[in-house]
Every structure is written in structure tokens, then in C-alpha cells.
Design an enzyme around this catalytic site. Structure first.
Site, short mmCIF file in Angstrom:
data_model
loop_
_atom_site.label_atom_id
_atom_site.label_comp_id
_atom_site.label_asym_id
_atom_site.label_seq_id
_atom_site.Cartn_x
_atom_site.Cartn_y
_atom_site.Cartn_z
N SER A 39 -10.76 -2.18 5.70
CA SER A 39 -9.37 -1.79 5.47
C SER A 39 -8.66 -1.56 6.80
CB SER A 39 -9.35 -0.50 4.66
OG SER A 39 -8.04 -0.01 4.54
N SER A 40 -7.35 -1.47 6.73
CA SER A 40 -6.55 -1.08 7.90
C SER A 40 -5.88 0.28 7.68
CB SER A 40 -5.45 -2.11 8.16
OG SER A 40 -6.02 -3.36 8.46
N THR A 90 -3.99 2.07 -2.17
CA THR A 90 -3.51 0.69 -2.29
C THR A 90 -4.10 -0.06 -3.47
OG1 THR A 90 -3.21 -1.36 -1.03
CG2 THR A 90 -5.33 -0.27 -0.80
N THR A 146 0.92 -1.11 0.00
CA THR A 146 0.00 0.00 0.00
C THR A 146 0.97 1.16 0.00
OG1 THR A 146 -1.74 -1.20 1.16
CG2 THR A 146 -1.67 1.15 1.58
N1 GLY Z 1 -5.37 -3.62 1.53
C1 GLY Z 1 -4.86 -3.26 2.78
C2 GLY Z 1 -5.84 -2.46 3.59
O1 GLY Z 1 -6.68 -1.79 3.04
O2 GLY Z 1 -5.80 -2.52 4.77
#
Ligand code: GLY
Length: 566
Positions: free
Chosen positions: A447-448, A394, A376
């Protein structure tokens, strides 16, 4: 970085009436730190940061610079910079307004809850991670146009540097050459025509990458706005690509995609005001839970990365990630008890079984009871007027689905893997989920990503974010604590070793240079400590207001990250 070409081509970016600035795409070096008075940009690639700086210098605001940097990253950092993925923007404007723009991908309308399970109910993770079926409907271009309402320069000026970089090419870094060589087999297998990333002989640092198809797509976006991506030629190329590989993104999915401006998640920590991303990112909730859990304990007295301070932060992370797995999902689709999850009462109860000196256990510590390759990328920007922008974007895994839209030259994401493919089955980051994050048409996957701005006396103090999948919120947690509680400068706050606990697997992951004595002490407490490679690539801007304002921007040493300013 080694370069390169005897002939140098300098790209001139026309930013106002006349061409005022230049970025040399053939000769550049990463600059890790700047301390300046006016404005700064920090991102994963020197060329992208330089593009942003030129926009600032030519009179653009932080939003202008962030848009131009983000578009440049889609060209020079295709492993995560993108127009075929999604992201989040958090901003603090000079008028005091805080903004959060959600341009996370959505599940296509033909997506279904069990689409990645075989006839026996077994998950087929290759389908959620590789190729056509892994792609969510891209959100980045819609997000850029949603943020244009806060920009001050015409869009044509902001996208032109990216077009030039794609059309005329740029020299790639040694790191990118290695990535492209490692992924050659997959790029061939997962595409119906050969993308620009594949060449006969191995790539090496200093080679030139030209992306003509991508340049043409960017020109359509320049000329037709969001419709240049979601409709017309680009949409046709996306749908044709889907049809070649049993993908399910339709014309209608593209046309209907919208970015969403949401209320930013805001809370106080020790007199600072934190502005961060709400759902569908789990990051804001995790950040608030973990900071609130430690707020009334004297972590500064425990000192940086002693067994005591790491244990406290780990136990906060464990509980927060257990809640993520059970409760968090797209708030437009599921009810999430956000207010309770971050309430003092709930968080106090969550830590009742915390015993200093003794490891917790993820089998017994589950979600609380009440009546969510790490590729990301992040960019942080501040301008001379105090507008601050924090964007994390990302494709999910490195180079996303590794599928390039033929004729359009951009990579599609593999973000569908961020849904819970099956309750309890870990995704590529080892994160498990439940019903709240199950797949549904039009739903956004959890998401993170945690783009964050910390305000002090109502003025931007920290602009911070990082890639790293599920490690993102814990890296932001640590960076904030490093600055506020441990009194570190910007460089140390970013460079010092990081650690991570996400409930399951029940282990503390630590970077290779993490203190050996602390590892032994944690092991003696009962923790399983596992060494791993670098965690994230944090991009931090720290602003101090003494007699004179001083802006320090730091690009992470863990990659080619670059800080520019003036
Ligand atoms: N694809 C990683 C996130 O959105 O956390």
C-alpha cells in the site's frame, strides 16, 4: 452544495443514557476549517465528521470518534469509505503509547502469482481492477474491532449513527451524484442484482440515498461483532456473490482474516517525532527516506516550490519510489531491508549522483543496491485529552471493484491490483513492482497509505493523511515540509499546489495551479513536467500549545471534505 428537501428528517443518535445529539442528514454544508480548544474531526464528508464530533462531545475519546466516523463514511462516502475494503490506523494515546493497526486486505487462499496473466503471459488488468476477481479479503471490520480495545464507549453507540444514515437515508452531494451517474454502466455490468447506487433517472445533488441492505449488515455487525461480518449471514452473502461471478473469496478466507497490531514506524525529523505506518504500507518508508534525504539540506532557504526546492524533493521521491518498486512487499511474506533503506549511510549514497540544477533520470537511477481514479479516504481526530488518531482506508479505485454484495449492500474492494500483477507492469496508479510484491495466498498487497502523526515535545502537533494512491506519501512529505520548513499555517499547508514524482513514469506531475515560472525552470533543468488534476484530499489537524492549546482542523478544498470541532 445545493439542498433540498422540504421535509427534514433529523437523526437522533443515542450516545449515552439519553439521546444527546443530532446530525441533520438532510441539510448540511461542508465546513472547511475550524479553530477550537477541545477536539476536532476532519474527514471526506460533512456527515461523517459531524458524527465523530458528536461522539467526542458526548465523552468519547479520539478512537471512539474515529470508529464512528469511519463507519459513517462507509455509508455516506461509499466511493472509498467502506466495510468491504481495508485500511490502517495510526494513533498516539495520551499515555504516550503509539499504535499502528494493519487491516489491509489479504489475497484469498485460492489466489496465485500469475492469476491475472493470460495463456501468453499478458496481464489482464480488467481482472485485477474490475469485479469479483479483483477483491481481496476485506479487513476493515476486523480493524475496527482491533481498535475497540482503545475505545471507551460501547460499540453499539459507535455504529448506530451509520445504521441510521443507511436506514433513513441522507442527501447526496452534487459530486457524489456525478460519480454515481458516471459509473451507472459499470454498476449494472459488474453486479448480478441492481445496487442502491443505480436508479432509472440521473442522480442530482440533494437526492436521498437509502441503503437498506447495508443497514441490515451494519445491524448484524452491531449485534454479533466481527462475526456479524466474517461469519453467518454476511459471510454467506459474500460467498454466494463470489460464486455468481467466478470470485474466489471463501468462507474460510473470511473466518481466518485477522487484523494485526504492528510496531508503528517512528523517526525524528528536525526535532519532531514522526509516527507513521510500517509495511505493508510503503508510505512510512517513503516518508522517512524522503524527509531524511532533505533533512541536512537547507530547504527553507530554497523557499516554497522554487525550482530548487521542487528539484530536491523530486530527486528524493525518485530514489524512494525506485526502492519501493524493487524491495517493498508484505513483511510477513518477504524479507525487506527496512533498516538499511532508511539508514543515513544508504540515503547519503543514494544522493551522490544528485546534481542541483540538472534533472535526474529514472533509466540510470534505479533501486539502490544493498547487500512499492486514486480513491481512498482519510480521517484525522484529536480529543480533549490529547489522544490522536489518523486513519486511511480504501476500496482502492473509486467504488472499488464496483461490485456490491447482493443482499448485504456494501461494495467490495479491487485491492488485488495493488499487488504486482507481473514484474514491471504498472498498476492503476502507474506503479511498478517486483517479486517482493508478487501475489501469494494470504499475503497483503503493498500500500501507499500513510496515516501519520507528528509529535512535538511528545505531544500531538500534526494529525495528517490523504487518499491518492501512490501520491499519498509525497503529499504527506510536502504537507510536513510545508509546516515545519516553510512555516505555513494549516490551511496553506493543505491548499497550496502539490507535485509528485514516483520514479516511473519519469515525470513530475503538478496540479493545475502549480507556479508557471517554476514549471519553466524545471523544464530547463531537463525535467518532464506534466499538469494533472487535484492530488489527494489532505485532512490536517494542527495543534499549537501556547498559553492556551489551539486546534486547527482543515478539510481539503479538493473535495466535500469537512472539519468539525468544539
Ligand atoms: N489502494 C491504494 C493504496 O493502498 O495505496
Amino acid at each position: 452544495m445545493k439542498h433540498f428537501k422540504i421535509v427534514q428528517i433529523v437523526l437522533f443518535f443515542c450516545l449515552s443514557v439519553q439521546c444527546t445529539a443530532q446530525v441533520d442528514a438532510y441539510q448540511y454544508q461542508a465546513q472547511k476549517k475550524v479553530t477550537v480548544a477541545n477536539g476536532a474531526v476532519v474527514s471526506a464528508h460533512p456527515l461523517a465528521s459531524k458524527v465523530g464530533l458528536q461522539i467526542l462531545k458526548s465523552g468519547g475519546n479520539a478512537v471512539d470518534a474515529a470508529i464512528a466516523t469511519q463507519l459513517a463514511l462507509a455509508v455516506v462516502y461509499p466511493g472509498a469509505g467502506n466495510i468491504g475494503g481495508g485500511g490502517f490506523m495510526v494513533a498516539h494515546l495520551k499515555n504516550g503509547k503509539n499504535i499502528a493497526i494493519d487491516y489491509r486486505e489479504k489475497a484469498p487462499s485460492k489466489a496465485s502469482r500469475d492469476m491475472y496473466l493470460d495463456a501468453n503471459g499478458n496481464p489482464q488488468m480488467n481482472l485485477s481492477q474490475d469485479g469479483y476477481l479483483a477483491c481481496g479479503v476485506p479487513g476493515t471490520v476486523a480493524g475496527i474491532f482491533a481498535s475497540m480495545k482503545y475505545a471507551s464507549l460501547p460499540f453499539k453507540k459507535l455504529i448506530q449513527p451509520a445504521i441510521d444514515l443507511a436506514e433513513n437515508g441522507f442527501v447526496i452531494t452534487a459530486g457524489m451524484a456525478e460519480d454515481l451517474n458516471d459509473l451507472k454502466k459499470e454498476f449494472v455490468q459488474l453486479n448480478t442484482s441492481t445496487p442502491a447506487f443505480v436508479k432509472e433517472t440521473p442522480w442530482k445533488g440533494g437526492d436521498t440515498l437509502v441503503q437498506e441492505d447495508l443497514a441490515n449488515t451494519l445491524k448484524r455487525i452491531r449485534d454479533d461483532g466481527a462475526k456479524g461480518f466474517y461469519e453467518g449471514v454476511t459471510a454467506k452473502l459474500i460467498v454466494e456473490e463470489m460464486e455468481k461471478g467466478n470470485g474466489i473469496i471463501s468462507f474460510d478466507d473470511l473466518k481466518k482474516y485477522t487484523a494485526k497490531e504492528r510496531a508503528a514506524m517512528e523517526f525524528n525529523y528536525k526535532g519532531y517525532h514522526i509516527v507513521t505506518m510500517p509495511l505493508p504500507s510503503s508510505g512510512g518508508i517513503i516518508l522517512e527516506q524522503t524527509l531524511k534525504i532533505i533533512e541536512h539540506r537547507d530547504i527553507a532557504a530554497m523557499k516554497f516550490q522554487t525550482a530548487a526546492s521542487v528539484q530536491l524533493m523530486t530527486e528524493a521521491e525518485r530514489r524512494s519510489y525506485a526502492d519501493r518498486a524493487k524491495y517493498l512487499g508484505d513483511i510477513d511474506f518477504v524479507k525487506v531491508p527496512v533498516a538499511t533503506l532508511v539508514s543515513d549511510k544508504y540515503l547519503t549514497a543514494r544522493m551522490q549522483d544528485y546534481t542541483p540544477g540538472k534533472a535526474g533520470n529514472s533509466e540510470t537511477i534505479k533501486a539502490g543496491t544493498i547487500k512499492e481514479s486514486e480513491e481512498t479516504t482519510h480521517l484525522s481526530v484529536i480529543d480533549k485529552d490529547g489522544n490522536a488518531v489518523s486513519i486511511t482506508t480504501t476500496l482502492n479505485g473509486g467504488y472499488g471493484s464496483r461490485t456490491v454484495v447482493a443482499g448485504a449492500g456494501f461494495l467490495l474492494n479491487n485491492e488485488m491490483d495493488d499487488f504486482s500483477v507481473k514484474p514491471g507492469v504498472p498498476n492503476m496508479y502507474g506503479a511498478v513492482g517486483a517479486e517482493a510484491n508478487a501475489i501469494a495466498p494470504g499475503k497483503r498487497m503493498l500500500s501507499s497509505m500513510t496515516p501519520t502523526i507528528v509529535l512535538k515535545n511528545d505531544q500531538p502537533y500534526m494529525v495528517v493523511g490523504t487518499p491518492g494512491g501512490t501520491t499519498i506519501p509525497t503529499s504527506i512529505f510536502q504537507t510536513i515540509v510545508n509546516v515545519i520548513d516553510f512555516g505555513m499555517d494549516a490551511e496553506d499547508a493543505v491548499y497550496k499546489p502539490k507535485f509528485h514524482h514516483q520514479w516511473l513514469p519519469d515525470e513530475i506531475a503538478v496540479e493545475d495551479d502549480f507556479d508557471a515560472a517554476t514549471v519553466i525552470a524545471l523544464t530547463n533543468m531537463g525535467y518532464h513536467v506534466k499538469k494533472r488534476g487535484p492530488i489527494g484530499r489532505t485532512e490536517l489537524i494542527l495543534i499549537t500549545y501556547g498559553q492556551k492549546k489551539s486546534i486547527t482542523a482543515v478539510g481539503d478544498k479538493r473535495g466535500d471534505d469537512d472539519a468539525e470541532g468544539y
